[in-house]
Enzyme design. Structure first.
Site, PDB file in Angstrom:
ATOM      1  N   GLY A  86       0.802  -1.219   0.000  1.00 15.21           N
ATOM      2  CA  GLY A  86       0.000   0.000   0.000  1.00 15.21           C
ATOM      3  C   GLY A  86       0.839   1.276   0.000  1.00 15.21           C
ATOM      4  O   GLY A  86       0.648   2.159  -0.823  1.00 15.21           O
ATOM      5  N   ALA A  87       1.776   1.344   0.938  1.00 16.15           N
ATOM      6  CA  ALA A  87       2.573   2.553   1.076  1.00 16.15           C
ATOM      7  C   ALA A  87       3.724   2.288   2.029  1.00 16.15           C
ATOM      8  O   ALA A  87       3.775   1.243   2.661  1.00 16.15           O
ATOM      9  CB  ALA A  87       1.716   3.701   1.611  1.00 16.15           C
ATOM     10  N   MET A  88       4.630   3.276   2.124  1.00 17.77           N
ATOM     11  CA  MET A  88       5.818   3.086   2.947  1.00 17.77           C
ATOM     12  C   MET A  88       6.197   4.380   3.652  1.00 17.77           C
ATOM     13  O   MET A  88       6.255   5.439   3.039  1.00 17.77           O
ATOM     14  CB  MET A  88       6.968   2.590   2.051  1.00 17.77           C
ATOM     15  CG  MET A  88       8.280   2.403   2.773  1.00 17.77           C
ATOM     16  SD  MET A  88       8.160   1.109   4.035  1.00 17.77           S
ATOM     17  CE  MET A  88       9.329   1.727   5.231  1.00 17.77           C
ATOM     18  N   HIS A 123       3.248   6.597  11.534  1.00 20.41           N
ATOM     19  CA  HIS A 123       4.500   5.854  11.715  1.00 20.41           C
ATOM     20  C   HIS A 123       5.660   6.781  12.080  1.00 20.41           C
ATOM     21  O   HIS A 123       6.667   6.328  12.621  1.00 20.41           O
ATOM     22  CB  HIS A 123       4.881   5.130  10.419  1.00 20.41           C
ATOM     23  CG  HIS A 123       4.407   3.706  10.337  1.00 20.41           C
ATOM     24  ND1 HIS A 123       4.521   2.810  11.378  1.00 20.41           N
ATOM     25  CD2 HIS A 123       3.846   3.001   9.314  1.00 20.41           C
ATOM     26  CE1 HIS A 123       4.044   1.628  11.004  1.00 20.41           C
ATOM     27  NE2 HIS A 123       3.617   1.723   9.760  1.00 20.41           N
ATOM     28  N   HIS A 147      -2.039   6.349   8.371  1.00 21.17           N
ATOM     29  CA  HIS A 147      -1.182   5.270   8.854  1.00 21.17           C
ATOM     30  C   HIS A 147       0.299   5.599   8.647  1.00 21.17           C
ATOM     31  O   HIS A 147       1.098   5.507   9.583  1.00 21.17           O
ATOM     32  CB  HIS A 147      -1.559   3.972   8.133  1.00 21.17           C
ATOM     33  CG  HIS A 147      -0.757   2.781   8.554  1.00 21.17           C
ATOM     34  ND1 HIS A 147      -1.214   1.883   9.489  1.00 21.17           N
ATOM     35  CD2 HIS A 147       0.462   2.336   8.189  1.00 21.17           C
ATOM     36  CE1 HIS A 147      -0.304   0.947   9.669  1.00 21.17           C
ATOM     37  NE2 HIS A 147       0.725   1.201   8.890  1.00 21.17           N
ATOM     38  N   GLU A 148       0.655   5.976   7.443  1.00 22.97           N
ATOM     39  CA  GLU A 148       2.076   6.241   7.172  1.00 22.97           C
ATOM     40  C   GLU A 148       2.553   7.454   7.955  1.00 22.97           C
ATOM     41  O   GLU A 148       3.664   7.469   8.484  1.00 22.97           O
ATOM     42  CB  GLU A 148       2.328   6.440   5.672  1.00 22.97           C
ATOM     43  CG  GLU A 148       1.853   5.305   4.765  1.00 22.97           C
ATOM     44  CD  GLU A 148       2.253   3.923   5.212  1.00 22.97           C
ATOM     45  OE1 GLU A 148       3.324   3.767   5.822  1.00 22.97           O
ATOM     46  OE2 GLU A 148       1.475   2.971   4.963  1.00 22.97           O
TER      47      GLU A 148
HETATM   48  N1  B3K Z   1       5.845  -0.606   6.636  1.00 18.95           N
HETATM   49  C1  B3K Z   1       5.327  -0.785   5.300  1.00 18.95           C
HETATM   50  C2  B3K Z   1       5.280  -2.195   4.872  1.00 18.95           C
HETATM   51  C3  B3K Z   1       6.542  -2.708   4.298  1.00 18.95           C
HETATM   52  C4  B3K Z   1       6.353  -4.081   3.717  1.00 18.95           C
HETATM   53  C5  B3K Z   1       7.623  -4.708   3.281  1.00 18.95           C
HETATM   54  N2  B3K Z   1       7.429  -5.976   2.624  1.00 18.95           N
HETATM   55  C6  B3K Z   1       3.971  -0.171   5.154  1.00 18.95           C
HETATM   56  C7  B3K Z   1       3.217   0.045   6.396  1.00 18.95           C
HETATM   57  O1  B3K Z   1       2.889  -0.857   7.117  1.00 18.95           O
HETATM   58  O2  B3K Z   1       2.926   1.167   6.705  1.00 18.95           O
HETATM   59 ZN    ZN Z   2       2.525   0.284   8.794  1.00 17.14          ZN
END
Ligand code: B3K
Ligand code: ZN
Length: 891
Positions: free
Chosen positions: A268-270, A308, A304-305
């Site tokens: 989805g996103a990073m 984080h 969500h991102e």
């Molecule tokens: N932290 C990333 C997910 C990375 C997946 C790698 N295979 C997105 C997230 O959970 O926000």
């Molecule tokens: Zn996440």
């Protein structure tokens, strides 16, 4: 990456954790960017960690050509280091080291989309979990946190935009048509948060005043031509920043925050520090291409991102076994964000129900299959296989249980303490639990089992009412099924929120330990295998409302009568349990109908159930979104969980029968609901109007299940006149699934073709077009193969691959499980083909076969053959190898 010896994919274990032998303080990188070839020069300062038993410098690299390797200014000779697989060891290093490494990589050849890769002529990175090692040699593990400075150099025309984490500190011309940009990230971060983006991109930007008075520059970067689709993402970002300030007192710590959208993305996103990279699916929206669900998805993923930045980036994970520390917590935060934005009590409940539906449908199934693992796993072969619904959604439920146990303010105190203790550190799930326990003054020792034990606990409730003594005695007993490698389970600490309803439907006052005067809901804490709770002064025999708001991720059994369920559905003050009662009534009937289909008996739906649905549908005091949820029957996958041996076709027939019967019996009511919930005027994705559209379109889909020309016309008119994607897509769905005559079928095909023509330039809409057909009732394996020949189909793009093939294998069970095994043969071909292109995506599809042991012996045999075919493939990635090996080991 590759693993030729399938019988033993190498697992790594949590218990083997050893702190790194060296810390990295600073990393300076210079990248000469090119699609065919990128040159990476890295200079890092390392410092011995005297507390580690590891004495070597240990670096990881994957697919890198080494051009230069220097330690404290001197070239390292081949004899001074060793490389085995992805691991490089440099023994006998001094305590303070400057390492200089030059590598060469080939972004265009990187079809795995991990590390640095090409997307539509641009360069993009994805480093979580272990992609940084595909860019340079590095101690690529989350507990090594360093400060990065990144210098990007590239051709101006091909890469006019050059982005990385943190702040832009310098940019300029290099002559020869080249230019550069220098970025500095002021925060220590693990390598998985490193990011660069280079290419032809444009942005929408805005200055946003933070609560502490600082101004931050917010940017949403997209390919030219998509600038008109960035508004919603920008609005969502601003709401996210504000929400984290208000709800958790957490500020944006950078002057600049960027979001970049790419059409080629594995997930989805990073959350890369200051430079979030997103799948276009979670950025681009305007009314004509995005549905209400897309709008909601964008808001929640942007949130969500962003969240984080604190839960994941400022406080990160010690090792990948702790993944849920950041993911479970951040999912909880994004769920709360979405709920708070809606604001109303039913709005919150609607969000809760939607989240629990996903949990039950996907996570409960994972917990019951061969890939079952604890929220904090003890081992894995490939970490990318562990970005699962257990880590994310069950992890979020675990965080929510702290919230339930400690209350709103107690939870906030726990969060504050967590940041006070661990800002800037890489920590464990246990550290989060300790912060919650210490802040709340609670003993949460037993709560640890939610992290260490896999499987979905069962809670059996039974009750006795004593009319003379006016007592109501509730007994709760818990158990948990065995999971792979974990036969015995110890009791969990389970918060069970309970209320009691009187005959008039109102909550009775509760007199029990822990309940304050006037309280009508109480959190009972079940910690033993079995426990009894006594309610006193109970004036009449109540109907219990158990596990309100789904207070724990368990399966709750109580021997409710239909009348009691109807009572709860009509009156429970807890909207979640109101919905739940309706689902229980429906599930009971769908199980019986399935059995009747199998026995060849006549099918019928009782008036009592229909009446309960009719009352809900017509109750205009209820939020339309809530009514839509009550009227939606449990999915075929959820019904399947009720059986030891699943018969997908019988379940499908039964559910379709029920839908048609509801359509027939509630026809007038459905038409009224349709008319009453039209949303004329300018499209807005707000909760109120999207709720109306969801009920209206559910009514349309029911109406279409009892085919009549008038319904067909209704759907066709909606399709032709729709001014937003939500209505257009819902109408197309009704048309394509209409059980009509040849003429109607032709008209439906025409609409399908029109839709494609209209949107052939919009990749995200073409994905919808494939998906809609993938899940259509009449789409069989042959039709999927035909669609795979369509010029717009490709396995190289993850969104496109998912839209057709994943949707078919996971969401069209009656066709996928065709008795001749043709679905499984297709699955095997696809997994093998994807394995060569993109192991992460392949491994996701491989999971479609997880529950093969739940089918008839005849189907099992065919599924096993397909699994073995994949398992026997040469050059299987460890991603796919882990999934199929575990599936084949299933009992
Ligand atoms: N932290 C990333 C997910 C990375 C997946 C790698 N295979 C997105 C997230 O959970 O926000
Ligand atoms: Zn996440």
């Amino acid at each position: 990456m590759r693993n030729d010896n399938l019988s033993a994919p190498q697992a790594i274990y949590r218990k083997d954790y050893v702190a790194p032998g060296f810390w990295v303080d600073t990393v300076e990188m210079g990248l000469d960017l090119g699609l065919e070839q990128t040159h990476v020069a890295t200079r890092m300062t390392l410092r011995r960690n005297p507390e580690s038993t590891e004495k070597d410098i240990v670096l990881f690299g994957d697919g890198l050509k080494i051009l230069q390797l220097r330690l404290n200014g001197a070239n390292l000779k081949k004899s001074q280091y060793s490389i085995q697989g992805e691991t490089m060891r440099i023994p006998d290093a001094p305590d303070d080291v400057v390492l200089e490494i030059e590598t060469l990589i080939q972004p265009v050849k990187n079809t795995a989309l991990s590390g640095l890769y090409a997307s539509a002529g641009n360069l993009i990175t994805q480093c979580e979990a272990e992609g940084f090692r595909r860019i340079t040699w590095f101690p690529d593990r989350p507990d090594v946190m360093a400060k990065y400075t990144v210098l990007l150099r590239a051709d101006k025309k091909a890469f006019p935009v050059l982005l990385s984490n943190g702040n832009l500190i310098e940019e300029g011309d290099l002559g020869d048509g080249r230019h550069y940009a220098k970025w500095e990230d002021p925060f220590f971060k693990p390598s998985y948060l490193f990011a660069i983006v280079a290419g032809k991109l444009v942005c929408q930007e805005e200055t946003f005043r933070l609560q502490d008075g600082r101004d931050a520059l917010l940017q949403v970067w997209v390919e030219p031509g998509n600038l008109d689709k960035t508004d919603h993402a920008m609005q969502s970002l601003k709401k996210s920043i504000r929400w984290d300030e208000e709800r958790f007192g957490l500020e944006l710590d950078l002057d600049r925050f960027m979001i970049v959208a790419t059409g080629d993305f594995n997930m989805g996103a990073m959350e890369n520090k200051g430079l979030n990279i997103f799948n276009t699916k979670y950025v681009l929206a305007n009314p004509s291409i995005a549905t209400d669900t897309d709008y909601a998805g964008i808001e929640s993923v942007v949130g969500h991102e962003y969240f984080h930045n604190w839960t994941g980036n400022r406080v990160t994970c010690r090792d990948w076994f702790q993944l849920s520390l950041k993911e479970g917590l951040t999912v909880f935060r994004d769920q709360e964000f979405s709920a708070d934005l809606v604001g109303t009590a039913t709005g919150r409940a609607v969000k809760r129900i939607e989240d629990v539906r996903v949990l039950r449908q996907v996570q409960f199934s994972e917990d019951a299959g061969p890939m079952a693992h604890p929220v904090r796993p003890d081992s894995f072969v490939e970490i990318n296989n562990f970005y699962t619904v257990t880590i994310y959604e069950k992890g979020s439920e675990v965080v929510r249980m702290y919230y339930t146990l400690l209350g709103h303010d107690g939870f906030r105190k726990g969060m504050d303490l967590y940041f006070a203790r661990h800002d800037g550190q890489a920590v464990e799930c246990d550290d989060f639990r300790a912060a919650m326990a210490d802040a709340g003054g609670r003993d949460l020792t037993q709560f640890e089992r939610w992290y260490s034990q896999a499987g979905t606990p069962r809670v059996h409730a039974s009750a006795v009412y004593n009319a003379e003594e006016k007592t109501y005695v509730l007994t709760l007993a818990q158990s948990c099924p065995a999971t792979p490698g974990q036969a015995e389970k110890l009791p969990f600490h389970i918060p069970v929120t309970v209320g009691l309803l009187g005959a008039d439907g109102r909550d009775l006052p509760l007199h029990t330990d822990g309940a304050q005067a006037g309280q009508t809901s109480v959190v009972l804490e079940l910690t033993e295998a079995s426990q009894t709770f006594i309610f006193r002064d109970v004036a009449e025999e109540p109907v219990p409302s158990l596990l309100r708001n789904f207070s724990a991720p368990v399966v709750l059994h109580f021997d409710y009568s239909d009348a009691q369920l109807a009572h709860l559905l009509a009156h429970d003050s807890d909207p979640f349990n109101r919905w739940e009662a309706g689902q229980r009534l429906a599930t009971r009937r769908l199980v019986k109908l399935t059995q009747a289909v199998q026995a060849g008996e006549a099918l019928a739906l009782d008036e009592m159930f229909l009446e309960a649905l009719r009352n809900t549908l017509n109750d205009t005091t209820l939020d339309p979104a809530f009514r839509e949820l009550v009227l939606t029957l449990p999915s075929e996958l959820v019904i399947a969980e009720e059986f030891d041996e699943v018969d997908p076709q019988a379940i499908h027939t039964a559910r379709q029968f029920a839908r048609a019967a509801i359509s027939d019996a509630l026809r007038g009511d459905l038409l009224t609901a349709y008319e009453d919930n039209l949303t004329p005027g300018k499209y807005s994705p707000d909760a109120e109007s999207s709720a109306k559209r969801s009920l209206k379109n559910l009514a349309l889909s029911y109406l279409a299940d009892w085919p009549q020309q008038s319904t067909f016309d209704l759907a066709l008119t909606q399709f032709n006149e729709a001014e937003n994607m939500t209505d257009r897509l819902a109408a197309l769905h009704a048309l394509v699934n209409f059980k009509g005559d040849a003429k109607q079928k032709k008209a439906a095909d025409k609409a399908l073709a029109q839709f494609y023509k209209l949107f052939s330039k919009e990749a995200l809409v073409v994905d919808k077009w494939f998906m809609l057909q993938a899940v259509a009732e009449t789409t069989d394996v042959a039709k999927v193969r035909e669609l795979m020949q369509h010029p717009a189909f490709t396995l190289n793009n993850p969104n496109r691959a998912r839209s057709l093939t994943f949707s078919f294998c996971n969401a069209n069970p009656s066709q996928f499980h065709a008795p001749d095994g043709s679905g499984y043969a297709l699955w095997a071909e696809l997994v093998i083909a994807l394995n060569k292109i993109n192991p992460q995506v392949a491994a996701r599809l491989a999971r479609s076969m997880d529950r093969w042991k739940k089918y008839s012996p005849a189907l099992q045999q065919k599924m096993k053959a397909a699994l073995e075919k994949v398992a026997g493939t040469k050059k299987l990635s460890k991603d796919v190898a882990e999934v199929v090996t575990k599936a084949l080991a299933a009992e």
